[in-house]
Motif scaffolding. Sequence first.
Motif, PDB file in Angstrom:
ATOM      1  N   ASP A  74      46.182  52.604  36.181  1.00 50.02           N
ATOM      2  CA  ASP A  74      45.221  52.238  37.225  1.00 50.02           C
ATOM      3  C   ASP A  74      45.879  51.484  38.368  1.00 50.02           C
ATOM      4  O   ASP A  74      45.204  50.793  39.136  1.00 50.02           O
ATOM      5  CB  ASP A  74      44.089  51.397  36.636  1.00 50.02           C
ATOM      6  CG  ASP A  74      44.574  50.054  36.096  1.00 50.02           C
ATOM      7  OD1 ASP A  74      45.805  49.877  35.906  1.00 50.02           O
ATOM      8  OD2 ASP A  74      43.726  49.171  35.877  1.00 50.02           O
ATOM      9  N   HIS A 144      41.650  48.135  41.984  1.00 48.50           N
ATOM     10  CA  HIS A 144      40.493  47.295  42.316  1.00 48.50           C
ATOM     11  C   HIS A 144      40.895  46.049  43.087  1.00 48.50           C
ATOM     12  O   HIS A 144      40.023  45.255  43.479  1.00 48.50           O
ATOM     13  CB  HIS A 144      39.736  46.887  41.043  1.00 48.50           C
ATOM     14  CG  HIS A 144      40.475  45.937  40.158  1.00 48.50           C
ATOM     15  ND1 HIS A 144      41.381  46.358  39.209  1.00 48.50           N
ATOM     16  CD2 HIS A 144      40.450  44.583  40.090  1.00 48.50           C
ATOM     17  CE1 HIS A 144      41.875  45.304  38.584  1.00 48.50           C
ATOM     18  NE2 HIS A 144      41.340  44.216  39.098  1.00 48.50           N
ATOM     19  N   ARG A 145      42.202  45.879  43.341  1.00 51.55           N
ATOM     20  CA  ARG A 145      42.681  44.737  44.112  1.00 51.55           C
ATOM     21  C   ARG A 145      43.207  45.158  45.484  1.00 51.55           C
ATOM     22  O   ARG A 145      43.995  44.443  46.090  1.00 51.55           O
ATOM     23  CB  ARG A 145      43.803  44.017  43.350  1.00 51.55           C
ATOM     24  CG  ARG A 145      43.308  43.121  42.220  1.00 51.55           C
ATOM     25  CD  ARG A 145      44.468  42.537  41.437  1.00 51.55           C
ATOM     26  NE  ARG A 145      44.048  41.463  40.565  1.00 51.55           N
ATOM     27  CZ  ARG A 145      44.280  40.175  40.780  1.00 51.55           C
ATOM     28  NH1 ARG A 145      44.923  39.809  41.872  1.00 51.55           N
ATOM     29  NH2 ARG A 145      43.872  39.255  39.938  1.00 51.55           N
ATOM     30  N   PRO A 300      34.885  36.732  40.799  1.00 48.08           N
ATOM     31  CA  PRO A 300      35.065  37.880  39.913  1.00 48.08           C
ATOM     32  C   PRO A 300      36.132  38.835  40.434  1.00 48.08           C
ATOM     33  O   PRO A 300      36.102  39.263  41.589  1.00 48.08           O
ATOM     34  CB  PRO A 300      33.694  38.556  39.925  1.00 48.08           C
ATOM     35  CG  PRO A 300      33.113  38.197  41.260  1.00 48.08           C
ATOM     36  CD  PRO A 300      33.631  36.825  41.567  1.00 48.08           C
ATOM     37  N   GLU A 301      37.082  39.161  39.558  1.00 49.55           N
ATOM     38  CA  GLU A 301      38.212  39.988  39.959  1.00 49.55           C
ATOM     39  C   GLU A 301      37.798  41.410  40.295  1.00 49.55           C
ATOM     40  O   GLU A 301      38.391  42.040  41.181  1.00 49.55           O
ATOM     41  CB  GLU A 301      39.269  40.003  38.851  1.00 49.55           C
ATOM     42  CG  GLU A 301      40.469  40.867  39.196  1.00 49.55           C
ATOM     43  CD  GLU A 301      41.586  40.765  38.170  1.00 49.55           C
ATOM     44  OE1 GLU A 301      42.250  41.785  37.958  1.00 49.55           O
ATOM     45  OE2 GLU A 301      41.783  39.691  37.596  1.00 49.55           O
ATOM     46  N   GLU A 302      36.790  41.921  39.632  1.00 49.02           N
ATOM     47  CA  GLU A 302      36.452  43.340  39.795  1.00 49.02           C
ATOM     48  C   GLU A 302      35.958  43.676  41.203  1.00 49.02           C
ATOM     49  O   GLU A 302      35.937  44.850  41.590  1.00 49.02           O
ATOM     50  CB  GLU A 302      35.406  43.766  38.764  1.00 49.02           C
ATOM     51  CG  GLU A 302      34.081  43.034  38.846  1.00 49.02           C
ATOM     52  CD  GLU A 302      34.042  41.752  38.021  1.00 49.02           C
ATOM     53  OE1 GLU A 302      32.931  41.245  37.794  1.00 49.02           O
ATOM     54  OE2 GLU A 302      35.120  41.284  37.596  1.00 49.02           O
ATOM     55  N   THR A 303      35.570  42.657  41.993  1.00 52.95           N
ATOM     56  CA  THR A 303      35.088  42.931  43.349  1.00 52.95           C
ATOM     57  C   THR A 303      36.085  42.491  44.424  1.00 52.95           C
ATOM     58  O   THR A 303      35.722  42.409  45.606  1.00 52.95           O
ATOM     59  CB  THR A 303      33.733  42.239  43.590  1.00 52.95           C
ATOM     60  OG1 THR A 303      33.871  40.829  43.361  1.00 52.95           O
ATOM     61  CG2 THR A 303      32.664  42.809  42.680  1.00 52.95           C
TER      62      THR A 303
END
Length: 355
Positions: A74, A144-145, A300-303
């Motif tokens: 990923d 996602h980053r 939150p890391e996912e956003t």
Amino acid sequence: MPIFAATAAHGKSDRPSCEAENPAVPQQPEYVVPGIPSGVLRLAVGMRGFITDPAGRAGLRLTDELPEPNPAADEAVVAVRAFAINHDERNLIARRPDGWRPGQDVAGVVVRAAANGTGPAVRTRVVCYLDWEGWAERVPVPVHRMAPLPDAVGFEQAASLPIAGMTALRALRVGGAVLGRHVLVTGATGGVGQFAVQLARAAGARVTALVSKPSRVEQARALGAHRVVTSLTDESGAPFHLVLDGVGGPVLADAIRAIAPGGHLAWYGNPGRDGAHIALADFYAQGWNAHIVGLISPAPEETLGEDLGILVQLVADGLLRPHIGLTLDWTATADAFAALADRTLQGKAVLTIPA
């Protein structure tokens, strides 16, 4: 050292070959490089980047012996074109062991897409939020980053955004809807403060900027502050629904005394390392039941990618203008840290890596 070595016209590299019939010999990574015709094989011949070294200036050493990225499924590989430095990275460098690889704020070009098919395609210009390893020629980045860059946003602008811009954006959200509300930003012309003032103004807040000296008043006004002060007095515009504090120390207690009842304070910086001494009595002035949040994590890391996308689009739309106070070639990273240390730098310091 060159980043890539092209194959000769007859299709054979002048480097020792990795023969297909010998599976024990690892294949060199192959990248697609912007500006290079498709079909031309490009093989990495080594990678340059910074590592921690107490004997080096700013505790850093530029080495040409880093391993090539080995991305997870990923993760995309990004060729770095610019990165920014932050105040607290000086402390990270001092605390980490020798040979650690720093670097969080990065912008560049995807040269290998994620193997699982997600994220930006090859040749996409992106901005990335990393935990480490960003000050190198190439870096693996979880999809996602990262966020694609609009055409109107340059690498230098983008690289100034991740840590500082994300901190300002998420600190502003602590106060909820701020339309018509009074918001105080301390350290308003610093790396985070410049974004906090602009984002609060764009969200419809009435913004008061606290700066450390009169010489910074006009810069704070140019960022969009409705009021600029050099101390928190009765004329500062209090009480404030939201305080965004990047100073800490005695200013924190002053800011708490200026919060409106039920108001909010997001604390994200303490550059002077002075202790912040607050007492319950500080809330008696008017900040009854105020809410304080210490922003020390990118959760939150996912956003992260989504929020990076918001920031770069605001830049593209002209609603957010990164103030870059210093731009240097990446080999002068130690000089940029010196400018941070002597407190003369206003805005962000950005380092560029030639393509």
